[in-house]
Enzyme design. Structure first.
Site, mmCIF file in Angstrom:
data_model
loop_
_atom_site.group_PDB
_atom_site.id
_atom_site.type_symbol
_atom_site.label_atom_id
_atom_site.label_comp_id
_atom_site.label_asym_id
_atom_site.label_seq_id
_atom_site.Cartn_x
_atom_site.Cartn_y
_atom_site.Cartn_z
ATOM 1 N N SER A 8 38.339 -35.774 61.187
ATOM 2 C CA SER A 8 37.847 -36.997 60.447
ATOM 3 C C SER A 8 38.480 -38.196 61.430
ATOM 4 C CB SER A 8 38.236 -37.145 59.108
ATOM 5 O OG SER A 8 38.163 -38.459 58.745
ATOM 6 N N HIS A 31 33.664 -35.524 62.003
ATOM 7 C CA HIS A 31 33.340 -36.192 60.645
ATOM 8 C C HIS A 31 33.640 -37.576 60.693
ATOM 9 C CE1 HIS A 31 33.324 -35.761 56.447
ATOM 10 N NE2 HIS A 31 34.339 -36.624 56.192
ATOM 11 N N ASP A 33 33.358 -41.146 58.718
ATOM 12 C CA ASP A 33 33.545 -41.438 57.348
ATOM 13 C C ASP A 33 32.880 -42.952 57.317
ATOM 14 O OD1 ASP A 33 34.861 -39.474 55.613
ATOM 15 O OD2 ASP A 33 36.188 -39.829 57.005
ATOM 16 N N MET A 35 32.056 -46.089 55.081
ATOM 17 C CA MET A 35 32.525 -46.764 53.915
ATOM 18 C C MET A 35 32.120 -48.101 53.696
ATOM 19 S SD MET A 35 36.279 -45.437 53.586
ATOM 20 C CE MET A 35 36.918 -43.610 53.703
ATOM 21 N N HIS A 64 29.705 -38.659 56.576
ATOM 22 C CA HIS A 64 29.981 -38.734 55.337
ATOM 23 C C HIS A 64 29.776 -40.116 54.776
ATOM 24 C CE1 HIS A 64 33.397 -38.237 52.203
ATOM 25 N NE2 HIS A 64 32.235 -38.348 51.487
ATOM 26 N N MET A 66 29.993 -42.713 52.275
ATOM 27 C CA MET A 66 30.708 -43.198 50.890
ATOM 28 C C MET A 66 30.257 -44.606 50.695
ATOM 29 S SD MET A 66 34.249 -41.486 51.579
ATOM 30 C CE MET A 66 33.850 -41.482 53.365
ATOM 31 N N MET A 135 34.938 -32.961 47.536
ATOM 32 C CA MET A 135 35.997 -34.002 47.833
ATOM 33 C C MET A 135 37.295 -33.494 47.043
ATOM 34 S SD MET A 135 35.044 -36.151 49.876
ATOM 35 C CE MET A 135 36.591 -37.104 49.859
ATOM 36 N N ASP A 173 37.168 -31.726 51.846
ATOM 37 C CA ASP A 173 37.549 -32.946 52.551
ATOM 38 C C ASP A 173 38.620 -33.863 51.537
ATOM 39 O OD1 ASP A 173 37.879 -35.210 53.899
ATOM 40 O OD2 ASP A 173 35.663 -35.968 53.540
ATOM 41 N N GLY A 174 39.895 -33.894 52.205
ATOM 42 C CA GLY A 174 40.822 -34.505 51.902
ATOM 43 C C GLY A 174 42.127 -33.917 51.661
HETATM 44 C C1 DX5 Z 1 38.467 -39.690 52.534
HETATM 45 C C2 DX5 Z 1 37.684 -39.254 53.684
HETATM 46 C C3 DX5 Z 1 38.265 -38.032 54.511
HETATM 47 C C4 DX5 Z 1 39.523 -38.338 55.245
HETATM 48 C C5 DX5 Z 1 40.406 -37.084 54.973
HETATM 49 O O1 DX5 Z 1 37.817 -40.333 51.796
HETATM 50 O O2 DX5 Z 1 36.400 -38.677 53.467
HETATM 51 O O3 DX5 Z 1 37.217 -37.565 55.489
HETATM 52 O O4 DX5 Z 1 39.400 -38.828 56.343
HETATM 53 O O5 DX5 Z 1 41.759 -37.368 55.628
HETATM 54 P P1 DX5 Z 1 42.763 -36.377 55.489
HETATM 55 O O6 DX5 Z 1 42.482 -35.192 56.135
HETATM 56 O O7 DX5 Z 1 44.076 -37.055 56.163
HETATM 57 O O8 DX5 Z 1 43.198 -36.211 54.045
HETATM 58 ZN ZN ZN Z 2 35.083 -37.666 54.531
#
Ligand code: DX5
Ligand code: ZN
Length: 223
Positions: A8, A31, A33, A35, A64, A66, A135, A173-174
């Site tokens: 990510s 990946h 993200d 947001m 992804h 969000m 998630m 993820d997470g």
């Molecule tokens: C959080 C993201 C993830 C995040 C994961 O909302 O969707 O993709 O980057 O980070 P780690 O692997 O550090 O938990």
């Molecule tokens: Zn993510």
């Protein structure tokens, strides 16, 4: 089936994405993200940045989203060339419609669920998606610890995918790292997002290989 490791870039250097992409050349997908500071309390980047990223890396992007209002925005990411686009179930009344629009635009269609969202309603619709993302932390930030209670959804989803012999990737993820990836793979995940666990490492490509090996061991020992 071999496990996919998707670093990510939330944990990357935001003014040096192209340089950082070169440090994760051994990844399966990247990946990304997106947001909007509404669906989650954090803001990253939007469509023009993602379109440009896909131009500077040969690796497929695993976007992804969000963001609120997936019905309006998701398809643009597919049209921009993203290989896979995952939207949140909580952001639309009509996930099947969004997924069909993504596939029609040439992307893989993914659906994501937050830790508090039940997976059952989406198990009925699995054939409409190419990926289901469980998630394992509250979306918004990297570096959090995996929430154990979310893993039951991984087990349930794997059971359904196998029962129906569906070609659906099961992503987590997470909080995924070397301490838990083998176990989570054993429960049924096949696609692993790792932000801090990859970007913290001195040799990121070696870390990707290490995580993939651990996940493949977990997959091999599934029962
Ligand atoms: C959080 C993201 C993830 C995040 C994961 O909302 O969707 O993709 O980057 O980070 P780690 O692997 O550090 O938990
Ligand atoms: Zn993510």
């Amino acid at each position: 089936m071999s496990a996919r490791i998707n670093p990510s870039i939330l944990s990357a250097d935001f003014v040096n994405f192209e340089r950082d992409f070169n440090t994760i050349a051994g990844a399966d997908l990247i990946h990304v993200d997106v947001m909007d500071n509404h669906f989650v309390p954090n803001l990253t980047f939007g469509l023009p940045m993602v379109a440009r990223m896909q131009q500077v890396t040969p690796l497929p992007l695993d976007v992804h989203l969000m963001i609120e209002n997936s019905e309006r925005w998701a398809v643009g990411y597919a049209e921009a060339g993203a290989f896979s686009v995952t939207f949140h179930a909580e952001t639309t009344e009509n996930p099947v419609k969004v997924a069909r629009s993504l596939r029609a635009a040439g992307a893989r269609a993914g659906i994501a669920i937050k830790p508090g969202t039940d997976v059952e309603p989406y198990l009925e619709l699995l054939a409409e998606f190419d990926q289901l993302l469980v998630m394992t932390v509250e979306p918004g930030f990297g570096g959090q610890s995996l929430i154990e209670a979310t893993l039951e959804k991984v087990t349930k989803t794997r059971r359904r995918i196998d029962q129906e012999a569906l070609d659906v990737w099961l992503q987590v993820d997470g909080g995924i790292d070397e301490s838990n990836i083998e176990r989570v793979a054993g429960l049924g995940a096949d696609t692993f997002v790792a932000g801090s666990a990859v970007f913290k490492a001195e040799n990121r490509d070696e870390q990707i290989k290490h995580l993939r090996n651990l996940a493949n061991t977990g997959i091999a020992h599934r029962h």
